[in-house]
Design a protein around this motif. Structure first.
Motif, mmCIF file in Angstrom:
data_model
loop_
_atom_site.group_PDB
_atom_site.id
_atom_site.type_symbol
_atom_site.label_atom_id
_atom_site.label_comp_id
_atom_site.label_asym_id
_atom_site.label_seq_id
_atom_site.Cartn_x
_atom_site.Cartn_y
_atom_site.Cartn_z
ATOM 1 N N GLY A 221 32.133 42.595 35.388
ATOM 2 C CA GLY A 221 32.363 41.650 36.463
ATOM 3 C C GLY A 221 33.850 41.412 36.703
ATOM 4 O O GLY A 221 34.301 41.329 37.843
ATOM 5 N N LYS A 222 34.629 41.292 35.618
ATOM 6 C CA LYS A 222 36.066 41.061 35.764
ATOM 7 C C LYS A 222 36.768 42.285 36.349
ATOM 8 O O LYS A 222 37.681 42.164 37.149
ATOM 9 C CB LYS A 222 36.679 40.698 34.423
ATOM 10 C CG LYS A 222 36.251 39.343 33.904
ATOM 11 C CD LYS A 222 36.935 39.043 32.590
ATOM 12 C CE LYS A 222 36.483 37.688 32.079
ATOM 13 N NZ LYS A 222 37.143 37.328 30.828
ATOM 14 N N ALA B 288 38.606 44.556 43.521
ATOM 15 C CA ALA B 288 38.466 43.973 44.858
ATOM 16 C C ALA B 288 39.758 43.262 45.269
ATOM 17 O O ALA B 288 40.213 43.363 46.424
ATOM 18 C CB ALA B 288 37.290 43.015 44.907
ATOM 19 N N VAL B 289 40.378 42.547 44.338
ATOM 20 C CA VAL B 289 41.630 41.855 44.642
ATOM 21 C C VAL B 289 42.739 42.858 44.936
ATOM 22 O O VAL B 289 43.514 42.688 45.884
ATOM 23 C CB VAL B 289 42.018 40.913 43.468
ATOM 24 C CG1 VAL B 289 43.451 40.402 43.629
ATOM 25 C CG2 VAL B 289 41.047 39.757 43.363
#
Length: 95
Positions: free
Chosen positions: A2-3, A9-10
């Protein structure tokens, strides 16, 4: 996982924002160049404009020329009598 997904995405979002900023910057530079070009063209047009008096003289000569061509002796504008006895054919003749 998830991280990592959030980090990717960032990073992708930052890359898209950077690309968009570059496109906007490029378009702004082009816009400035267009404004400069328009200013130069406007200045040139103002400097090259025909003075009103000169335009009036040209119009008067045009009217007088048409008057002279329409009727014999009806104009103040003196014109030379001239004629062409042979027209060019476009062929070269060597004498």
């Amino acid at each position: 996982m998830g991280k990592v997904t959030v980090a990717v995405a960032v990073i992708e979002g930052a890359a898209v924002c950077a690309a968009a900023a570059l496109v906007v910057r490029h378009r702004m530079q082009i816009s400035k160049q267009c404004v400069k070009s328009a200013d130069i063209l406007k200045e040139l047009e103002e400097k090259c404009v025909t003075p009103t008096l000169l335009r009036q003289i040209a119009d008067a000569m045009t009217v007088e020329t048409h008057t002279r061509l329409a009727s014999e002796g009806g104009s103040k504008l003196k014109m030379l009598l001239s004629y062409v006895d042979n027209l060019p054919t476009g062929l070269w003749r060597f004498v």
